[in-house]
Write an enzyme that holds these catalytic residues in place. Sequence first.
Site, PDB file in Angstrom:
ATOM      1  N   GLU A 153       0.847  -1.199   0.000  1.00 36.97           N
ATOM      2  CA  GLU A 153       0.000   0.000   0.000  1.00 36.97           C
ATOM      3  C   GLU A 153       0.881   1.247   0.000  1.00 36.97           C
ATOM      4  OE1 GLU A 153       0.188   1.976   2.781  1.00 36.97           O
ATOM      5  OE2 GLU A 153       1.501   0.580   3.839  1.00 36.97           O
ATOM      6  N   PHE A 154       0.291   2.354  -0.426  1.00 39.28           N
ATOM      7  CA  PHE A 154       1.047   3.611  -0.504  1.00 39.28           C
ATOM      8  C   PHE A 154       0.311   4.722   0.248  1.00 39.28           C
ATOM      9  CE2 PHE A 154       1.798   0.988  -4.250  1.00 39.28           C
ATOM     10  CZ  PHE A 154       3.179   0.841  -4.205  1.00 39.28           C
ATOM     11  N   LEU A 155      -0.316   4.343   1.359  1.00 41.67           N
ATOM     12  CA  LEU A 155      -1.166   5.299   2.085  1.00 41.67           C
ATOM     13  C   LEU A 155      -0.359   6.337   2.839  1.00 41.67           C
ATOM     14  CD1 LEU A 155      -3.645   2.861   3.860  1.00 41.67           C
ATOM     15  CD2 LEU A 155      -3.630   3.708   1.523  1.00 41.67           C
ATOM     16  N   GLU A 157      -0.513   9.070   5.965  1.00 41.67           N
ATOM     17  CA  GLU A 157      -1.300   9.434   7.146  1.00 41.67           C
ATOM     18  C   GLU A 157      -1.967  10.770   6.855  1.00 41.67           C
ATOM     19  OE1 GLU A 157       0.473   9.044  11.010  1.00 41.67           O
ATOM     20  OE2 GLU A 157       1.712   7.404  10.301  1.00 41.67           O
ATOM     21  N   ASN A 213       9.202   4.385  -1.448  1.00 40.78           N
ATOM     22  CA  ASN A 213       9.476   5.195  -0.257  1.00 40.78           C
ATOM     23  C   ASN A 213      10.897   5.752  -0.262  1.00 40.78           C
ATOM     24  OD1 ASN A 213       6.980   5.214   0.818  1.00 40.78           O
ATOM     25  ND2 ASN A 213       7.341   3.666   2.386  1.00 40.78           N
ATOM     26  N   CYS A 266       6.795   5.465   8.287  1.00 46.43           N
ATOM     27  CA  CYS A 266       7.214   4.697   7.093  1.00 46.43           C
ATOM     28  C   CYS A 266       8.564   5.079   6.516  1.00 46.43           C
ATOM     29  CB  CYS A 266       6.160   4.832   6.007  1.00 46.43           C
ATOM     30  SG  CYS A 266       4.707   3.890   6.367  1.00 46.43           S
ATOM     31  N   LYS A 269      11.666   4.239   8.653  1.00 45.76           N
ATOM     32  CA  LYS A 269      11.733   2.791   8.917  1.00 45.76           C
ATOM     33  C   LYS A 269      12.092   2.018   7.646  1.00 45.76           C
ATOM     34  CE  LYS A 269       7.759   0.425   9.162  1.00 45.76           C
ATOM     35  NZ  LYS A 269       7.623  -0.778   8.357  1.00 45.76           N
TER      36      LYS A 269
HETATM   37  C1  UDX Z   1       4.659   8.054   3.518  1.00 47.89           C
HETATM   38  C2  UDX Z   1       4.441   7.860   2.018  1.00 47.89           C
HETATM   39  O1  UDX Z   1       4.078   9.119   1.450  1.00 47.89           O
HETATM   40  C3  UDX Z   1       3.369   6.807   1.753  1.00 47.89           C
HETATM   41  O2  UDX Z   1       3.229   6.596   0.359  1.00 47.89           O
HETATM   42  C4  UDX Z   1       3.757   5.509   2.444  1.00 47.89           C
HETATM   43  O3  UDX Z   1       2.775   4.514   2.251  1.00 47.89           O
HETATM   44  C5  UDX Z   1       3.967   5.751   3.930  1.00 47.89           C
HETATM   45  O4  UDX Z   1       4.952   6.794   4.109  1.00 47.89           O
HETATM   46  P1  UDX Z   1       3.441   9.380   5.475  1.00 47.89           P
HETATM   47  O5  UDX Z   1       4.455   8.813   6.404  1.00 47.89           O
HETATM   48  O6  UDX Z   1       2.018   9.392   5.907  1.00 47.89           O
HETATM   49  O7  UDX Z   1       3.471   8.612   4.059  1.00 47.89           O
HETATM   50  O8  UDX Z   1       3.831  10.904   5.235  1.00 47.89           O
HETATM   51  P2  UDX Z   1       4.348  11.810   4.035  1.00 47.89           P
HETATM   52  O9  UDX Z   1       3.286  12.752   3.667  1.00 47.89           O
HETATM   53  O10 UDX Z   1       4.973  11.031   2.965  1.00 47.89           O
HETATM   54  O11 UDX Z   1       5.494  12.638   4.808  1.00 47.89           O
HETATM   55  C6  UDX Z   1       6.603  11.973   5.391  1.00 47.89           C
HETATM   56  C7  UDX Z   1       7.544  12.981   6.022  1.00 47.89           C
HETATM   57  O12 UDX Z   1       8.203  13.759   5.018  1.00 47.89           O
HETATM   58  C8  UDX Z   1       6.856  14.008   6.938  1.00 47.89           C
HETATM   59  O13 UDX Z   1       7.662  14.239   8.067  1.00 47.89           O
HETATM   60  C9  UDX Z   1       6.768  15.250   6.076  1.00 47.89           C
HETATM   61  O14 UDX Z   1       6.721  16.434   6.826  1.00 47.89           O
HETATM   62  C10 UDX Z   1       8.068  15.142   5.282  1.00 47.89           C
HETATM   63  N1  UDX Z   1       8.037  15.854   4.005  1.00 47.89           N
HETATM   64  C11 UDX Z   1       7.168  15.462   3.028  1.00 47.89           C
HETATM   65  C12 UDX Z   1       8.933  16.905   3.778  1.00 47.89           C
HETATM   66  O15 UDX Z   1       9.731  17.263   4.650  1.00 47.89           O
HETATM   67  N2  UDX Z   1       8.906  17.527   2.554  1.00 47.89           N
HETATM   68  C13 UDX Z   1       8.057  17.173   1.563  1.00 47.89           C
HETATM   69  O16 UDX Z   1       8.108  17.784   0.478  1.00 47.89           O
HETATM   70  C14 UDX Z   1       7.152  16.100   1.810  1.00 47.89           C
END
Ligand code: UDX
Length: 437
Positions: A153-155, A157, A213, A266, A269
């Site tokens: 999955e690519f969800l 949060e 990821n 995610c 990890k």
């Molecule tokens: C991520 C992936 O996007 C998702 O596809 C996967 O299934 C799970 O991991 P998530 O952990 O919910 O999702 O958050 P995401 O929106 O990807 O942000 C991850 C981190 O990167 C956050 O700390 C966010 O603040 C940071 N981030 C994101 C940045 O610093 N800059 C960006 O441009 C985007």
Amino acid sequence: MKKSRISVIGMGFVGLSLAVVNAHANFEIIGVESNKEKLANLRRGKTDFYEPNLSKYLNESLKKNKISFTENLDEVKNTDITFITVGTPSTKDGKIDLSSLKKVISGLYKVLKNKQAKHLVVIKSTVVPTTTSTVIAPMLKKLKNVSIAVNPEFLREGSALNDLIHPHLIVIGCVDDKNCKVLETYYKQFYKTMPDIINTDYTTAEMIKYANNAFLATKISFINSIANICQKLPLVDVNTIARAIGKDPRIGSQFLQAGPGFGGSCLPKDLSALIKFTDKFHDLNSFFKAVENVNQLQTSQVIQMLKSMKLFDSKKIIAVLGLAFKKDTDDLREAVSIKLVKNLLKKRLNINVHDPMAIENFKKIFGDKVSYYTKITDCIKNAHCCIILTEWDDYKKLNPSILKKNMKELNIIDARRILDPSKFKEFNFKAIGLGPR
Ligand code: UDX
């Protein structure tokens, strides 16, 4: 056509979101959860984490009897497809911990050996490449009625339900086309318009998740590396650079927001698990190590800014706005706030914190070592510096007069680039990726 009967094992963020979205789409869902407290709460419609619409959909589905929760793995027998969504956390040295997954698979073996009809086991938990072929498939090999598919999955949060309803892609890893078709048939029942599908083998499907990821992590560490150089160059702003390079369709505009480093359950990890898994291939993972290294060092940019403001003094109050690893969640896993606040406490600074959702979780880590505020203005009162660490919408509304009225000294660190520097000319305003003005 009769709808597939679905069970989901592991009611964490992915499993519960998946179960609830399916129940909402009128599938009969059984959610399996071994934690008794969690189970009791779910039966009463209470979730232990925040996700937009999750609680609403859960309660509606409970009322319609579309979803039920159990700790008894035996009930899986009455379904056609079982999604496994148990956690695969990191061990202390960053490797993947498969113990929960193995426990579930051996439990499933005992249950499914008494079933005659066909059953599809779908691995949704993120597992390092070759796990399904070398660990999971051998454990279920004797069961001729059982087939396996890897379906990552690519969800994200904060938008998990929406991401499930509108995925950009479905990846199905199988050993033969027939098994892929069972899962495809279920997806055809779920989606009115089918998303793109990539059918492949187990290991490629597993690797797709890590590549996805790792690439997202790479984009962030890339832009943060550019940001850190921009900070040294007069009048240069990383946001303008990100906007410009994002226009190149080969690069794309998303995930180019410079900041204090990525956190969450995610990206850190999975990157770490990929590095540990590929260590055996010697130097083939040096690129990923660099991406991780940039991220681990990114908090120090904020600390350096505080140092340059001459704020390392036990009489100073630092207001930290934003604790969650990103906005719209109460999740603190791998949040930069934890690392930063620990560091600032070591420097004997007085810390005030605010977050619209994550305060209670932060209290569990820091107890009475910091002061908690539910109002932004109370948090910044008499502060010598205000650090914006999460991009919550409320902080975007901060204006110079609110800050001037409340703060003792006019120092701001915008680690998320949500304020317009031109409005804060009277302030000592520092920001990630912003060169001296
Ligand atoms: C991520 C992936 O996007 C998702 O596809 C996967 O299934 C799970 O991991 P998530 O952990 O919910 O999702 O958050 P995401 O929106 O990807 O942000 C991850 C981190 O990167 C956050 O700390 C966010 O603040 C940071 N981030 C994101 C940045 O610093 N800059 C960006 O441009 C985007």
